[in-house]
Design a protein around this motif. Sequence first.
Motif, short mmCIF file in Angstrom:
data_model
loop_
_atom_site.label_atom_id
_atom_site.label_comp_id
_atom_site.label_asym_id
_atom_site.label_seq_id
_atom_site.Cartn_x
_atom_site.Cartn_y
_atom_site.Cartn_z
N LYS A 89 4.80 -19.25 10.02
CA LYS A 89 5.75 -19.40 11.12
C LYS A 89 7.01 -18.66 10.70
N VAL A 90 7.18 -17.45 11.21
CA VAL A 90 8.25 -16.57 10.75
C VAL A 90 9.61 -17.21 11.00
N GLY A 91 10.42 -17.22 9.95
CA GLY A 91 11.77 -17.75 10.06
C GLY A 91 11.89 -19.22 9.78
N ALA A 92 10.76 -19.95 9.67
CA ALA A 92 10.82 -21.39 9.43
C ALA A 92 10.97 -21.65 7.94
N PRO A 93 11.67 -22.71 7.54
CA PRO A 93 11.78 -23.05 6.12
C PRO A 93 10.42 -23.45 5.56
N PRO A 94 10.27 -23.41 4.23
CA PRO A 94 8.96 -23.69 3.62
C PRO A 94 8.38 -25.04 4.03
N GLN A 95 9.22 -26.07 4.15
CA GLN A 95 8.70 -27.38 4.49
C GLN A 95 8.21 -27.48 5.93
N SER A 96 8.56 -26.48 6.75
CA SER A 96 8.14 -26.50 8.16
C SER A 96 6.96 -25.58 8.42
N GLN A 97 6.42 -24.95 7.37
CA GLN A 97 5.29 -24.06 7.55
C GLN A 97 4.01 -24.86 7.82
N PRO A 98 3.03 -24.25 8.49
CA PRO A 98 1.76 -24.95 8.73
C PRO A 98 1.11 -25.37 7.43
N ALA A 99 0.46 -26.54 7.45
CA ALA A 99 -0.18 -27.05 6.23
C ALA A 99 -1.33 -26.16 5.80
N ALA A 100 -1.98 -25.49 6.76
CA ALA A 100 -3.12 -24.63 6.43
C ALA A 100 -3.22 -23.55 7.50
N PRO A 101 -3.77 -22.39 7.16
CA PRO A 101 -3.96 -21.35 8.17
C PRO A 101 -5.03 -21.78 9.16
N PRO A 102 -5.11 -21.12 10.32
CA PRO A 102 -6.12 -21.51 11.33
C PRO A 102 -7.54 -21.32 10.80
N ASP A 103 -8.42 -22.20 11.25
CA ASP A 103 -9.82 -22.13 10.82
C ASP A 103 -10.58 -21.01 11.52
N ASN A 104 -10.17 -20.68 12.73
CA ASN A 104 -10.94 -19.75 13.56
C ASN A 104 -10.10 -18.53 13.89
N VAL A 105 -10.55 -17.36 13.41
CA VAL A 105 -9.80 -16.12 13.57
C VAL A 105 -10.76 -14.99 13.92
N ILE A 106 -10.36 -14.17 14.90
CA ILE A 106 -11.10 -12.95 15.26
C ILE A 106 -10.12 -11.79 15.24
N LEU A 107 -10.54 -10.68 14.65
CA LEU A 107 -9.73 -9.47 14.58
C LEU A 107 -10.34 -8.44 15.52
N LEU A 108 -9.49 -7.91 16.43
CA LEU A 108 -9.95 -6.94 17.43
C LEU A 108 -9.21 -5.63 17.25
N PRO A 109 -9.83 -4.50 17.59
CA PRO A 109 -9.09 -3.23 17.66
C PRO A 109 -7.96 -3.34 18.68
#
Length: 907
Positions: free
Chosen positions: A203-223
């Motif tokens: 989360k850009v600009g958020a302090p470390p304690q406010s960051q997500p506990a874990a990255p998303p489980d489901n990710v797709i990369l598209l052109p």
Amino acid sequence: MNANPSRSVTAHLATATAWSGTLAFWTGGLVRRRAGRLLATVAGIALAVSLVAALGSFLTASKSTMTKRAVRSVAVDWQVEVQPGADAASVLHTVQSMPGVRAAISVGFARSNGFKAVSGGSTQTTGPGVVLGLPNGYQELFPQTIRHLTGASSGVLLAQQTASNLHVAPGDAVSIALPGAPRAQVRVAGVIDLPQADSLFQKVGAPPQSQPAAPPDNVILLPAGLFRTLTAPVAAADPAALTTQIHVARDARLPADPAAAFTAVTGAAHHLEAAGSGGALVGDNLGAALDAARQDALYAQILFLFLGVPGAVLAAVLTAAVAGAGAERRRREQAVLRVRGLRSRQIAALAGIEVALTGLAGGLLGIGVAVLVGQLAFGTASFGADVGSAAVWFAAALALGVIVAAIAILAPALRDLRAVTVARARRQVGRRTRSPWWMRCGLDFLLLAASLLVFRASSGNQYALVLAPEGVASISVSYWAFLGPGLLWAGSALLLWRLATLALARPRRGLVRLSRPLSGPLAGMTAATMARRRRTLARSVVLLALALSFAMSTATFNATYKQQAEVDARLTNGADVTITEPPGACTGPSAASSLAVPGVRHVEPLQHRFAYVGSDLQDLYGVRPTTITTATSLQDAYFSGGTARQLMATLAHRPDALLVSAETVKDFQLSPGDTVRLRIQDARTKALRTVPFHYAGIVKEFPTAPKDSFFVANASYIAKATGSDAVGAFLVDTGGTHQKQVATALRRRLGTTATVTDLTQTRSTVGSSLTSVDLSGLTRIELAYAIVLAAGAGGIVLALGLAERRRTFAIATVLGATRRQLRGLVLSEAVVLTAGGLAGGALSGWVLSQMLVKVLTGVFDPPPETIAVPWAYVTATVLVALAAVAAAALNGVRRSHRPAVEELREL
């Protein structure tokens, strides 16, 4: 006025010429007649100079290495998020025009309502996910962002965990649900891993304690083109679901010091935000990495002071002892020079010649030794530092050599030049020698008491040796904590001096008994000689003890650090090899038998769930208490309220027992036996179910667990309560060998359905730049110099002291002493020196090791349960010191056999 100026000038010239001749004659005499002593002094100065030059250059190189490693560890230097209402093209142009930016490229982020795929006749769906739009050339610019696992490296790429959740492979179709847009279907080209997903989805600009506990489980990369097509309706229906980031690669030259580099990078990031007029927010990944590296750099600096400065001080003290061994001879020479008409200033100038000769020669030799050590041990004469930094340290070390020579030679000479009248000298004849002032005032006890007080204050649970607030440029070090070990070192040296002088002065009978087996009828004379020379002998004992203490404390700290680095790696990885199941996998404990590839001794299943305590979500680990220690090690230091064995036995005999983190115990005010109700997802209904546990103890660390808050419970109780025995990880024991080979075989067998990590891989990644690179090099230098110092303290000082007593040996020979008796006199003194030095060095080294490890607890992760003593190195150091003492004693014995007449004629 002078009536004959020409005669006056001639007289001055004659005087100057005579004085120049005197200086030249004196210098030549020093080289010819005092070559051995000069060489010993030069060697001591060279040791101090080379140690400072080597450690200083290495420290500079280490900081530079930390900066480079921090830069290399970052996949994307900056993630510049375009703020709502700002024009993405304008922000991109602003970023590209910033100094130090090598490349900048736009990346699209879109929130998805979920993904769906049909595989094997069944339909699999996922929860919310993220869709990324990557432009052409992205993977070439940021190669560390994506790791390819299978299939093509371009096109539609699916994250490994998403592929596992959907049960799809390259070539399968996946449909994407985007808010405000019809469901779109894409065909998977490859499966990838995202090694730095935490920073990528921050989360850009958020302090470390406010960051997500874990990255998303489901990710797709598209052109990028396909991404724009699919998200075009989303921009109108739900603009908040779309985000544009500009990923930046920098090529600006950074300072070598991580703290200075951190300041430069954060300043550039703030400048970009100011130039963007509120339209850009910078996620400074490079600054975050340098922020961690600057703390490592300060710890490296602390270790340099804790472990390096004592060695340089000891080398200087050894040099002073070498120079002081000839103090009596120097006083006789000064008396002769006075009789010959030289003034005090001229005699001081002659002493200055010796200072310049030994200081410059020792300094240049020390620099040469440092260059040689750097070339042999590290492949570069500058220890990896740039030429300018190394030159500064070499110049400082050379100046130190001259200062040491002045303190060791010139200062005592000036002190001896003080006018002493004949009447005053007569009054001092027969007067009992008084104890030194520091013994009369008890300075040694005061120093030890002060050391204890400082140690207690600087080793408390809430004490931080280095305070580096995350993201804040200022950083502070509590240097006053150095007083603890420093005062202990000085106080123990003075106390040992006191004890040695008292032991040699009073118990004459003990010395006589000790000397009789070696010196026979001369035992009384030997005891009296040692008592009369007790201060000189006590000085030798203290020097040997300090050298051994320095070697032991340095080696013990290094061994303890290596031990804890291995413990940290095992905690992080869990076992020799660890297989992590993706969330949602239904693999049970019975699957362990299918993992028995060659080299596997035991496979231990480990449950990993999530549980709510109140409103706080924490990790929950289910273990088999009777077999968990077969695959991984559990130290008593990981627990509180009982040993590891006792608490595992509690889990086995009382299945509803629960081990809780210290933070949770404090937050919820728990007492042993309290009921703790956790809400855990039921496998049958998918709803949260309240399961009662009883608090049985505190768990501080646990394999694969996070460092903050988590629970450990009985796996069978969790399975019964939730209706599922699903396993989160398998801990594989390989007997400590062939971890890489076993991990490779398991990866081939499992494919992309699970993540396989081995201990060797984790060992190289969990350590900071300080732990994995610099400490090993620092201690290699320290341990090598410690052995040399121990040999010098044990042998050189004794040898020079014996050389000064040739007159005594000659007189004893004239009075009828036999060679055997003289040999016994010398060996008795060597035995006393060795016994006192070894005993004092062992005791002070053990106490100092304990203090160093405790004060530097922040360097260890986790803190050690016990210190590790490298007995092989300690034994080798002691043997080297004993060999040096034996060589000096045997040389003294050989010199005592010279004809008495010849010896007295030379003296």
